[in-house]
Write a protein that holds these residues in place. Structure first.
Motif, PDB file in Angstrom:
ATOM      1  N   MET A   1      49.554  58.935  61.023  1.00 12.49           N
ATOM      2  CA  MET A   1      50.225  57.641  60.854  1.00 12.49           C
ATOM      3  C   MET A   1      50.013  57.118  59.429  1.00 12.49           C
ATOM      4  SD  MET A   1      49.722  54.067  62.970  1.00 12.49           S
ATOM      5  CE  MET A   1      48.070  53.763  62.364  1.00 12.49           C
ATOM      6  N   ARG A   2      51.078  56.772  58.767  1.00  8.79           N
ATOM      7  CA  ARG A   2      50.992  56.204  57.429  1.00  8.79           C
ATOM      8  C   ARG A   2      50.580  54.740  57.526  1.00  8.79           C
ATOM      9  NH1 ARG A   2      53.050  56.824  52.159  1.00  8.79           N
ATOM     10  NH2 ARG A   2      53.694  54.865  51.187  1.00  8.79           N
ATOM     11  N   LEU A   3      49.495  54.370  56.847  1.00  7.41           N
ATOM     12  CA  LEU A   3      48.999  53.003  56.890  1.00  7.41           C
ATOM     13  C   LEU A   3      49.684  52.144  55.836  1.00  7.41           C
ATOM     14  CD1 LEU A   3      45.129  53.469  57.273  1.00  7.41           C
ATOM     15  CD2 LEU A   3      46.821  53.062  59.060  1.00  7.41           C
ATOM     16  N   ASN A   4      49.936  50.905  56.184  1.00  9.13           N
ATOM     17  CA  ASN A   4      50.368  49.875  55.230  1.00  9.13           C
ATOM     18  C   ASN A   4      49.388  48.723  55.423  1.00  9.13           C
ATOM     19  OD1 ASN A   4      51.619  48.146  53.501  1.00  9.13           O
ATOM     20  ND2 ASN A   4      53.613  48.181  54.511  1.00  9.13           N
ATOM     21  N   LEU A   5      48.340  48.733  54.609  1.00  8.73           N
ATOM     22  CA  LEU A   5      47.156  47.941  54.906  1.00  8.73           C
ATOM     23  C   LEU A   5      46.706  47.127  53.702  1.00  8.73           C
ATOM     24  CD1 LEU A   5      45.039  47.644  57.247  1.00  8.73           C
ATOM     25  CD2 LEU A   5      43.733  49.454  56.115  1.00  8.73           C
ATOM     26  N   SER A   6      46.270  45.901  53.951  1.00  4.99           N
ATOM     27  CA  SER A   6      45.574  45.091  52.947  1.00  4.99           C
ATOM     28  C   SER A   6      44.102  45.035  53.334  1.00  4.99           C
ATOM     29  CB  SER A   6      46.142  43.671  52.870  1.00  4.99           C
ATOM     30  OG  SER A   6      47.450  43.677  52.337  1.00  4.99           O
ATOM     31  N   ILE A   7      43.240  45.387  52.384  1.00  2.46           N
ATOM     32  CA  ILE A   7      41.806  45.400  52.636  1.00  2.46           C
ATOM     33  C   ILE A   7      41.135  44.321  51.803  1.00  2.46           C
ATOM     34  CG2 ILE A   7      39.667  46.720  52.453  1.00  2.46           C
ATOM     35  CD1 ILE A   7      41.265  49.255  52.870  1.00  2.46           C
ATOM     36  N   LEU A   8      40.414  43.432  52.469  1.00  2.00           N
ATOM     37  CA  LEU A   8      39.586  42.438  51.793  1.00  2.00           C
ATOM     38  C   LEU A   8      38.186  43.029  51.688  1.00  2.00           C
ATOM     39  CD1 LEU A   8      42.068  40.848  52.870  1.00  2.00           C
ATOM     40  CD2 LEU A   8      40.538  38.895  53.196  1.00  2.00           C
ATOM     41  N   TYR A   9      37.806  43.382  50.469  1.00  3.17           N
ATOM     42  CA  TYR A   9      36.527  44.063  50.268  1.00  3.17           C
ATOM     43  C   TYR A   9      35.468  43.064  49.812  1.00  3.17           C
ATOM     44  CZ  TYR A   9      32.934  47.264  48.601  1.00  3.17           C
ATOM     45  OH  TYR A   9      31.748  47.926  48.417  1.00  3.17           O
ATOM     46  N   ARG A  10      34.348  43.073  50.508  1.00  2.49           N
ATOM     47  CA  ARG A  10      33.209  42.230  50.130  1.00  2.49           C
ATOM     48  C   ARG A  10      31.950  43.085  50.166  1.00  2.49           C
ATOM     49  NH1 ARG A  10      32.754  36.623  53.006  1.00  2.49           N
ATOM     50  NH2 ARG A  10      34.177  36.057  51.306  1.00  2.49           N
ATOM     51  N   GLY A  11      31.447  43.429  48.983  1.00  6.19           N
ATOM     52  CA  GLY A  11      30.234  44.214  48.893  1.00  6.19           C
ATOM     53  C   GLY A  11      28.998  43.363  49.088  1.00  6.19           C
ATOM     54  N   THR A  12      27.871  43.850  48.595  1.00  9.82           N
ATOM     55  CA  THR A  12      26.613  43.118  48.749  1.00  9.82           C
ATOM     56  C   THR A  12      26.368  42.139  47.608  1.00  9.82           C
ATOM     57  OG1 THR A  12      25.380  44.887  47.640  1.00  9.82           O
ATOM     58  CG2 THR A  12      25.573  45.017  50.031  1.00  9.82           C
ATOM     59  N   LEU A  13      27.228  42.146  46.591  1.00  9.49           N
ATOM     60  CA  LEU A  13      27.053  41.246  45.454  1.00  9.49           C
ATOM     61  C   LEU A  13      27.030  39.793  45.925  1.00  9.49           C
ATOM     62  CD1 LEU A  13      27.002  41.281  42.256  1.00  9.49           C
ATOM     63  CD2 LEU A  13      29.409  40.625  42.423  1.00  9.49           C
ATOM     64  N   SER A  14      25.985  39.065  45.524  1.00  7.55           N
ATOM     65  CA  SER A  14      25.880  37.661  45.951  1.00  7.55           C
ATOM     66  C   SER A  14      25.359  36.774  44.833  1.00  7.55           C
ATOM     67  CB  SER A  14      24.963  37.549  47.182  1.00  7.55           C
ATOM     68  OG  SER A  14      23.662  38.030  46.881  1.00  7.55           O
ATOM     69  N   SER A  15      25.486  37.232  43.605  1.00  7.70           N
ATOM     70  CA  SER A  15      25.022  36.450  42.462  1.00  7.70           C
ATOM     71  C   SER A  15      26.208  35.901  41.685  1.00  7.70           C
ATOM     72  CB  SER A  15      24.158  37.306  41.535  1.00  7.70           C
ATOM     73  OG  SER A  15      24.887  38.433  41.080  1.00  7.70           O
ATOM     74  N   CYS A  16      25.941  34.830  40.949  1.00  5.69           N
ATOM     75  CA  CYS A  16      27.002  34.193  40.174  1.00  5.69           C
ATOM     76  C   CYS A  16      26.396  33.621  38.903  1.00  5.69           C
ATOM     77  CB  CYS A  16      27.665  33.078  40.982  1.00  5.69           C
ATOM     78  SG  CYS A  16      29.119  32.354  40.169  1.00  5.69           S
ATOM     79  N   ASN A  17      27.199  33.595  37.848  1.00  9.79           N
ATOM     80  CA  ASN A  17      26.752  32.997  36.593  1.00  9.79           C
ATOM     81  C   ASN A  17      26.955  31.485  36.579  1.00  9.79           C
ATOM     82  OD1 ASN A  17      29.527  33.548  36.641  1.00  9.79           O
ATOM     83  ND2 ASN A  17      29.682  33.536  34.424  1.00  9.79           N
ATOM     84  N   TYR A  18      27.516  30.924  37.651  1.00  9.23           N
ATOM     85  CA  TYR A  18      27.660  29.478  37.811  1.00  9.23           C
ATOM     86  C   TYR A  18      26.710  28.994  38.898  1.00  9.23           C
ATOM     87  CZ  TYR A  18      31.984  29.346  35.004  1.00  9.23           C
ATOM     88  OH  TYR A  18      32.910  29.415  33.991  1.00  9.23           O
ATOM     89  N   GLU A  19      26.431  27.696  38.892  1.00 11.65           N
ATOM     90  CA  GLU A  19      25.515  27.115  39.871  1.00 11.65           C
ATOM     91  C   GLU A  19      26.123  25.863  40.500  1.00 11.65           C
ATOM     92  OE1 GLU A  19      21.810  26.443  37.879  1.00 11.65           O
ATOM     93  OE2 GLU A  19      21.338  28.572  37.711  1.00 11.65           O
ATOM     94  N   CYS A  20      27.345  25.983  40.996  1.00 12.14           N
ATOM     95  CA  CYS A  20      28.033  24.836  41.585  1.00 12.14           C
ATOM     96  C   CYS A  20      27.255  24.301  42.790  1.00 12.14           C
ATOM     97  CB  CYS A  20      29.434  25.237  42.009  1.00 12.14           C
ATOM     98  SG  CYS A  20      30.409  25.990  40.688  1.00 12.14           S
ATOM     99  N   PRO A  21      26.918  23.021  42.818  1.00  8.88           N
ATOM    100  CA  PRO A  21      26.101  22.489  43.911  1.00  8.88           C
ATOM    101  C   PRO A  21      26.811  22.486  45.254  1.00  8.88           C
ATOM    102  CG  PRO A  21      26.874  20.721  42.474  1.00  8.88           C
ATOM    103  CD  PRO A  21      27.220  22.003  41.787  1.00  8.88           C
ATOM    104  N   TYR A  22      28.147  22.490  45.257  1.00 11.78           N
ATOM    105  CA  TYR A  22      28.898  22.439  46.501  1.00 11.78           C
ATOM    106  C   TYR A  22      29.179  23.826  47.074  1.00 11.78           C
ATOM    107  CZ  TYR A  22      32.428  23.190  42.894  1.00 11.78           C
ATOM    108  OH  TYR A  22      33.124  23.671  41.802  1.00 11.78           O
ATOM    109  N   CYS A  23      28.828  24.876  46.327  1.00 12.76           N
ATOM    110  CA  CYS A  23      29.185  26.235  46.740  1.00 12.76           C
ATOM    111  C   CYS A  23      28.141  26.798  47.701  1.00 12.76           C
ATOM    112  CB  CYS A  23      29.310  27.131  45.513  1.00 12.76           C
ATOM    113  SG  CYS A  23      29.754  28.831  45.920  1.00 12.76           S
ATOM    114  N   PRO A  24      28.575  27.335  48.859  1.00 15.61           N
ATOM    115  CA  PRO A  24      27.617  27.923  49.802  1.00 15.61           C
ATOM    116  C   PRO A  24      27.246  29.357  49.439  1.00 15.61           C
ATOM    117  CG  PRO A  24      29.817  28.049  50.710  1.00 15.61           C
ATOM    118  CD  PRO A  24      29.947  27.301  49.403  1.00 15.61           C
ATOM    119  N   PHE A  25      27.900  29.919  48.416  1.00 12.44           N
ATOM    120  CA  PHE A  25      27.685  31.310  48.048  1.00 12.44           C
ATOM    121  C   PHE A  25      26.789  31.402  46.812  1.00 12.44           C
ATOM    122  CE2 PHE A  25      32.313  31.357  49.506  1.00 12.44           C
ATOM    123  CZ  PHE A  25      31.944  31.429  50.831  1.00 12.44           C
ATOM    124  N   ALA A  26      26.515  32.615  46.428  1.00 12.54           N
ATOM    125  CA  ALA A  26      25.889  32.919  45.137  1.00 12.54           C
ATOM    126  C   ALA A  26      24.578  32.173  44.902  1.00 12.54           C
ATOM    127  CB  ALA A  26      26.873  32.603  44.012  1.00 12.54           C
TER     128      ALA A  26
END
Length: 291
Positions: A1-26
């Motif tokens: 079967m030929r796939l027609n797929l969108s993949i949302l990829y999220r690795g283990t990276l959880s760091s950010c160069n910003y420090e937004c106080p409202y952000c639940p990530f990074a």
């Protein structure tokens, strides 16, 4: 079967160069060993996509942190963009990285979802980055979290951008009844689609494209229908992906994030965004029209 797929990829990276106080990530800074694990997971994923040349696979990177300050994400986007069977490579970013690497990519296939964070960068610096994207012909949307204290900056951003550049506003949902009528009116003037984001959409038992033509994948290759349903439905590397892709009603009561509810069938947002669904560009806003 030929796939027609969108993949949302999220690795283990959880760091950010910003420090937004409202952000639940990074809120974490990785060790060299953790960064190596993330890079190896991404390289394995890119290799898998490269070998699926009988399919049609779009990729959207949705990291917990900022991906584009890491070379292996930039390299992955360039490599994927040159694959004939990959029509779109998109990424969420704060747009703080240098952009010369895009000159090596097939920019016709790339889409950037760019978030402006007042307090972490200046409006002038952010706008220069947007202008650079436009000069390179890279499709992009621009947005900001709809905090009261950011309203003036959001309006300044809207005034400075071309009218053809979509400026989205993410509703701040951490506080009930956060928005009064004047603030709602102001934000809707900036983003006509803000009312769609400023609610949690009924989703339980509703049809959704996630799990059928859209899935999320982590650095181990584990496949889930979306970021908001924790149950695994398979693994990318077990050669049986096709068998786990079928229609399933949503198990969650509501869905409040754009990358989730945009795939709910009854909202019909695929018709609004069409080919720009991953980078959050409503139809009619082509890269050539921006800035």
């Amino acid at each position: 079967m030929r796939l027609n797929l969108s993949i949302l990829y999220r690795g283990t990276l959880s760091s950010c160069n910003y420090e937004c106080p409202y952000c639940p990530f990074a809120k974490h800074w990785e060790s060299p060993q953790e960064l190596l694990k993330d890079r190896r997971g991404l390289e394995r994923f890119v290799d898998w996509v490269s070998r699926r040349d009988g399919d049609r696979i779009s990729v959207f990177f949705t990291p917990w942190g900022e991906a584009l300050v890491r070379r292996w994400y930039r390299d992955a986007i360039v490599q994927l963009s040159h694959l004939p069977h990959v029509p779109k490579v998109a990424v969420q970013t704060n747009l703080s990285c240098q952009l010369a690497w895009l000159e090596q990519a097939d920019v016709d296939k790339i889409g950037l979802w760019c978030t402006y964070h007042p307090g972490e960068t200046t409006l002038e610096s952010f706008l220069r980055q947007c202008q650079r994207l436009a000069s390179l012909g890279v499709a992009h949307s621009v947005g900001c979290v709809g905090l009261r204290e950011h309203l003036v900056e959001i309006q300044r951003l809207r005034d400075a951008l071309s009218p053809s550049t979509y400026l989205w506003v993410n509703a701040y949902k951490s506080s009930p009844d956060y928005y009064d009528e004047p603030l709602l009116t102001s934000l809707e003037a900036v983003d006509p689609l803000f009312p769609i984001n400023n609610q949690r959409h009924a989703s339980q038992s509703r049809a959704c494209r996630t799990g059928v033509s859209v899935v999320t994948v982590d650095s181990d290759g584990d496949v889930r229908r979306c970021h908001f349903v924790k149950d695994k439905i398979g693994n990318l590397y077990d050669e049986r992906l096709e068998s786990v892709l079928y229609e399933r009603p949503c198990p969650n009561e509501t869905c409040g994030c754009h990358i989730g509810y945009v795939h709910l069938e009854h909202l019909k947002l695929d018709g609004l965004f069409e080919s720009g669904v991953l980078e959050r560009i409503p139809k009619g806003l082509a890269a050539s029209e921006q800035m």
